[in-house]
Design a protein around this motif. Structure first.
Motif, PDB file in Angstrom:
ATOM      1  N   HIS A  57      -0.134   1.815   7.215  1.00 43.86           N
ATOM      2  CA  HIS A  57      -0.889   0.227   7.951  1.00 43.86           C
ATOM      3  C   HIS A  57      -0.507   1.364   9.633  1.00 43.86           C
ATOM      4  CE1 HIS A  57      -0.667  -2.097   5.043  1.00 43.86           C
ATOM      5  NE2 HIS A  57       0.609  -1.663   5.070  1.00 43.86           N
ATOM      6  N   TRP A  95       6.264   0.915  13.276  1.00 46.14           N
ATOM      7  CA  TRP A  95       5.465   0.786  13.687  1.00 46.14           C
ATOM      8  C   TRP A  95       5.283   1.348  14.762  1.00 46.14           C
ATOM      9  CZ3 TRP A  95       1.445  -2.359  11.399  1.00 46.14           C
ATOM     10  CH2 TRP A  95       2.466  -2.620  10.200  1.00 46.14           C
ATOM     11  N   ASP A 122       4.251  -1.694   0.471  1.00 44.71           N
ATOM     12  CA  ASP A 122       3.817  -2.284   1.761  1.00 44.71           C
ATOM     13  C   ASP A 122       3.619  -1.470   2.797  1.00 44.71           C
ATOM     14  OD1 ASP A 122       3.920  -4.809   0.983  1.00 44.71           O
ATOM     15  OD2 ASP A 122       5.807  -4.933  -0.069  1.00 44.71           O
ATOM     16  N   ASP A 153      -2.898   2.491  12.870  1.00 38.03           N
ATOM     17  CA  ASP A 153      -3.834   2.318  12.483  1.00 38.03           C
ATOM     18  C   ASP A 153      -5.357   1.697  10.905  1.00 38.03           C
ATOM     19  OD1 ASP A 153      -2.765   0.477  14.304  1.00 38.03           O
ATOM     20  OD2 ASP A 153      -4.208  -1.366  14.718  1.00 38.03           O
ATOM     21  N   VAL A 154      -5.072   1.181  10.573  1.00 40.98           N
ATOM     22  CA  VAL A 154      -6.218   1.373   9.365  1.00 40.98           C
ATOM     23  C   VAL A 154      -7.582   0.485   9.971  1.00 40.98           C
ATOM     24  CG1 VAL A 154      -7.069   0.679   7.163  1.00 40.98           C
ATOM     25  CG2 VAL A 154      -4.250   1.207   7.436  1.00 40.98           C
ATOM     26  N   PHE A 192      -4.564  -3.767  -0.272  1.00 42.65           N
ATOM     27  CA  PHE A 192      -2.890  -3.584   1.151  1.00 42.65           C
ATOM     28  C   PHE A 192      -3.029  -2.775   2.286  1.00 42.65           C
ATOM     29  CE2 PHE A 192      -0.186  -3.626  -2.594  1.00 42.65           C
ATOM     30  CZ  PHE A 192      -0.405  -4.700  -3.084  1.00 42.65           C
ATOM     31  N   ARG A 193      -3.854  -2.433   2.125  1.00 44.06           N
ATOM     32  CA  ARG A 193      -4.240  -1.466   3.920  1.00 44.06           C
ATOM     33  C   ARG A 193      -5.349  -2.208   4.774  1.00 44.06           C
ATOM     34  NH1 ARG A 193      -7.559   3.104   3.879  1.00 44.06           N
ATOM     35  NH2 ARG A 193      -6.646   4.122   6.036  1.00 44.06           N
ATOM     36  N   GLY A 225      -1.954  -5.414   5.453  1.00 45.28           N
ATOM     37  CA  GLY A 225      -1.189  -5.657   6.186  1.00 45.28           C
ATOM     38  C   GLY A 225       0.207  -5.375   5.599  1.00 45.28           C
ATOM     39  N   PRO A 226       1.328  -5.017   5.595  1.00 43.33           N
ATOM     40  CA  PRO A 226       2.338  -5.242   4.502  1.00 43.33           C
ATOM     41  C   PRO A 226       2.506  -7.533   4.052  1.00 43.33           C
ATOM     42  CG  PRO A 226       3.215  -5.043   6.950  1.00 43.33           C
ATOM     43  CD  PRO A 226       2.145  -4.681   6.791  1.00 43.33           C
ATOM     44  N   SER A 227       2.598  -7.148   2.381  1.00 44.76           N
ATOM     45  CA  SER A 227       2.703  -8.423   2.186  1.00 44.76           C
ATOM     46  C   SER A 227       4.914  -8.635   2.585  1.00 44.76           C
ATOM     47  CB  SER A 227       3.002  -8.315   0.238  1.00 44.76           C
ATOM     48  OG  SER A 227       3.742  -7.758   0.158  1.00 44.76           O
ATOM     49  N   ASN A 228       5.783  -8.217   3.394  1.00 42.23           N
ATOM     50  CA  ASN A 228       6.967  -9.307   3.093  1.00 42.23           C
ATOM     51  C   ASN A 228       6.967 -10.123   4.883  1.00 42.23           C
ATOM     52  OD1 ASN A 228       6.752  -6.297   4.473  1.00 42.23           O
ATOM     53  ND2 ASN A 228       8.557  -6.200   4.540  1.00 42.23           N
ATOM     54  N   TYR A 229       5.824  -8.884   5.198  1.00 40.66           N
ATOM     55  CA  TYR A 229       5.844 -10.106   7.065  1.00 40.66           C
ATOM     56  C   TYR A 229       4.613 -10.358   6.995  1.00 40.66           C
ATOM     57  CZ  TYR A 229      10.386  -7.955   7.417  1.00 40.66           C
ATOM     58  OH  TYR A 229      11.396  -7.787   7.447  1.00 40.66           O
ATOM     59  N   HIS A 261       3.112  -9.584  10.344  1.00 43.84           N
ATOM     60  CA  HIS A 261       2.252  -9.284  11.614  1.00 43.84           C
ATOM     61  C   HIS A 261       1.929  -8.148  11.510  1.00 43.84           C
ATOM     62  CE1 HIS A 261       6.732  -5.866  11.152  1.00 43.84           C
ATOM     63  NE2 HIS A 261       5.621  -6.588   9.969  1.00 43.84           N
ATOM     64  N   GLY A 262       0.922  -7.743  10.486  1.00 37.87           N
ATOM     65  CA  GLY A 262       0.570  -6.206  10.654  1.00 37.87           C
ATOM     66  C   GLY A 262      -1.473  -6.852  10.998  1.00 37.87           C
TER      67      GLY A 262
END
Ligand code: SF4
Lengths: 564, 99
Positions: free
Chosen positions: A50, A95, A417, B19-20, B83-84, B87-91, B93-94
């Motif tokens: 990402h 990031w 992730d 970014d994607v 997922f792309r 964004g990440p699954s733990n926060y 904030h993507g």
């Protein structure tokens, strides 16, 4: 602790200046991505799923308070307010924007840090026992020699384009906390019969696609022979290593293909050639470095405050029981700060948490912090009398989880992730396992149990050497998790064995619970650890519990396979 | 028998932010998969890919990702693309923040 000299500072500044210009040329189109990619990797900058990711070296996992403060500042100013500590004792920022990276590198240089050689086919950041200089069981502090190796290997002209990356770990204690058997070179500081300090050298260990336990290439290498000996090993591999096939390029395959005895002979021959080139300057440097790692002045104080809190505060007692380790100075302890709060991302710390830890280190811990390969933070030198106060501060920051070495103290790589190479996620699996065992309230009863999770075959999460290892794979477009049992990362290192077919993301947490329940039912008594039980009874009871309905089919298939 | 072509989108990471991003029908890069152009013709997809790969000062790592046609535009067929997209699954904030 080691301080940069003028040479180090100028070297890092020059590399940062070069990289700033390279980033500018990439942005204005003068460099293509193909040209730029090797340059950014040389400076620790990856492109992940990402975003970009910057990997910052924390040499042998040692940090001062102001360095941790700087990491906090970077997290806040240029990232999303946190950082991720890795099994390589590094920190990764998930990031950063490309334009900001040169500023981040300059900020790091202000506190004598950098991201050099955290990527690429070079000798990577040297890792060491996170209890170095503090552990009661230590023969000698491994950090001076780790620093010497860092200086020798950084920008080493012969070793910038190796067949593949190369990782060295050092332990100064017989209890190996640095996973030396799973490194390209593992060094164990030992004393010989005459009481002289030297190094047992292991070579060809590594996890990943073809996991191997390192083999002893030399039982005892004296201090003044060490660098030439290391140079001989890397140089032999540099010529023999398979550049034609990246899956066969690591030294573990070279050692496997040629045999340890043949490699030893080549190394000895090469050693005889390179030894005269070492004039002894390295030993002078080592002496100067060692002086910088002089132990702090330990105070003699009463431990009454500790004893009182231990008696009266059950929360403190639980934390002290799990998170403290014996220190070599009387009245002192090594305290581990768990970055594994139940349900949180293993290894992540927010900027506020980093600042709190830096502050504790300054006030109570001789300004020293360590990052463990288990993704926790260590206060290596704290007086027991200060621990109740430290615990209070940690608690306020959500950093007082009492679970070091327990089932929720899970190593997990970033997985899908974040990581572009991943085949499945690891973080949510770790989060669910920790949360589940917290609900069950049995982790203290279970005792010593290390779960390690990787999101792909590269094994950054060390799953092969976890008591329970979990490997995330992509099976026909679905996340699937293979479980291994019986791995061990210590001086008795062993690789885990696969239980059988993998489990879906939904099934894997119940499967781990089944494994743990089976252990609890099978162990002789509460003293017998998971690993001991596994070594006594083997895979069978775990297999039977994990694959009950398939039992008959499996035995039939096995019978057929055996007959064939 | 030639394999049947499955629908795709052109995707990459933005050069500056990482970014994607996805290629929209008007040739712009969008951060939202729902606004990406679903390519159902193989030859067309190849041309769009080659053109996108030439835009080296905008994006990195251009490729074609498998999709199906959903109610709100293209939908990933593989969890990696899912997922792309999110964004990440733990926060959160993507991309979740803006989604
Ligand atoms: S093990 Fe695989 S998924 Fe995990 S961080 Fe390493 S490369 Fe990425």
């Amino acid at each position: 602790m080691y301080r940069y000299d003028a040479f180090d500072a100028a070297f890092v500044a020059e590399r940062n200046r070069q990289f700033r210009a390279q980033v500018e040329r990439r942005i204005d189109g003068a460099l293509t991505e193909d040209e730029f990619k090797p340059l950014r990797l040389m400076n620790g900058l990856y492109l992940q799923l990402h975003a970009y990711m910057l990997r910052v070296a924390i040499p042998y996992g040692t940090l001062r308070g102001n360095q941790m403060d700087k990491l906090a500042e970077i997290a806040e100013r240029w990232d999303k307010g946190y950082g991720h500590f890795t099994t390589r004792q590094n920190i990764q920022f998930n990031w950063p924007r490309l334009r900001d990276v040169p500023d981040i590198l300059d900020a790091l240089a202000e506190v004598e840090m950098h991201a050099l050689q955290t990527s690429g086919n070079t000798i990577r950041n040297v890792t060491a026992d996170h209890f170095a200089g503090a552990a009661a069981d230590e023969v000698a502090d491994p950090r001076p020699v780790a620093e010497l190796i860092r200086q020798w290997s950084t920008d080493h002209p012969e070793f910038q384009f190796l067949p593949r990356k190369f990782k060295i770990a050092v332990t100064g204690s017989p209890n190996d906390r640095a996973v030396t058997a799973a490194h390209d070179i593992g060094l164990r500081i030992v004393a010989n019969e005459a009481g002289e300090i030297g190094y047992r050298v292991l070579v060809g260990g590594g996890l990943g696609r073809t996991p191997m336990i390192g083999k002893v290439i030399a039982d005892f290498v004296s201090g003044d022979d060490l660098l030439p000996y290391l140079e001989a090993i890397v140089s032999v591999w540099n010529l023999l290593g398979r550049r034609d096939n990246k899956y066969k390029s690591r030294i573990k395959i070279t050692v496997h293909e040629h045999g340890i005895d043949a490699i030893r002979d080549l190394v000895e021959a090469r050693f005889a050639e390179v030894k005269p080139e070492f004039s002894g300057v390295d030993q002078e440097m080592l002496a100067a470095i060692t002086a910088q790692f002089a132990p702090p002045a330990f105070a003699e104080r009463s431990t009454e405050l500790f004893d009182a809190a231990y008696e009266t505060d059950p929360g403190f007692r639980a934390w002290a029981d799990t998170n403290l380790t014996a220190h070599r100075a009387p009245g002192y302890a090594i305290a581990q700060i768990s970055l594994k709060a139940h349900g949180a991302t293993p290894g992540d710390a927010t900027a506020d948490q980093m600042r709190a830890m830096a502050d504790i280190a300054r006030r109570f811990g001789h300004d020293e912090l360590r990052i463990s390969h288990e993704q926790n933070v260590v206060l290596p030198h704290v007086h027991k009398a200060d621990l109740p106060e430290i615990h209070k501060i940690l608690k306020a920051q959500g950093l007082a989880t009492a679970n070091i070495g327990l089932v929720s103290d899970i190593i997990a790589c970033p997985g899908m992730d974040y990581c572009a190479l991943a085949t499945a996620r690891s973080i949510p699996i770790a989060q669910s396992i920790a949360t589940r065992f917290d609900e069950l309230k049995i982790e203290h009863e279970i005792g010593d149990l290390k779960i390690k999770i990787s999101g792909c075959i590269n094994a950054c999460g060390h799953h092969h050497v976890g008591h329970i290892g979990i490997l995330g794979l992509d099976r026909a477009g679905v996340e699937n998790y293979q479980i291994t049992l019986g791995g061990d990362h210590t001086e008795d290192a062993s690789l885990g064995e696969r239980t059988g077919p993998g489990f879906s993301a939904d099934e894997v947490v119940p499967a781990i619970e089944t494994v743990v329940q089976t252990y609890l039912e099978t162990r002789r008594d509460a003293e017998e650890t998971f690993l001991e039980t596994y070594r006594r009874v083997g895979m069978a009871p775990f297999k039977a519990a994990l694959y009950p309905s398939k039992d008959k089919d499996t035995s039939r298939n096995e019978a057929r396979a055996n007959a064939a | 028998m030639p394999r049947q072509f499955t629908p795709k989108v052109v995707t990459a990471n933005a050069l500056l932010e990482g970014d994607v991003v996805y290629l929209a029908a008007d040739g712009s890069w969008t951060r939202e998969l729902s606004r990406a152009e679903l390519l159902t013709d193989e030859a067309d997809a190849q041309i769009r890919l080659i053109d996108a790969q030439a835009r080296v000062d905008e994006v990195v790592g251009v490729y074609l990702a498998d999709m199906t046609e959903g109610e709100n535009g293209p939908e990933p067929t593989h969890f990696r693309e899912d997922f792309r997209r999110t964004g990440p699954s733990n926060y959160r904030h993507g991309k979740q923040v803006t989604a």
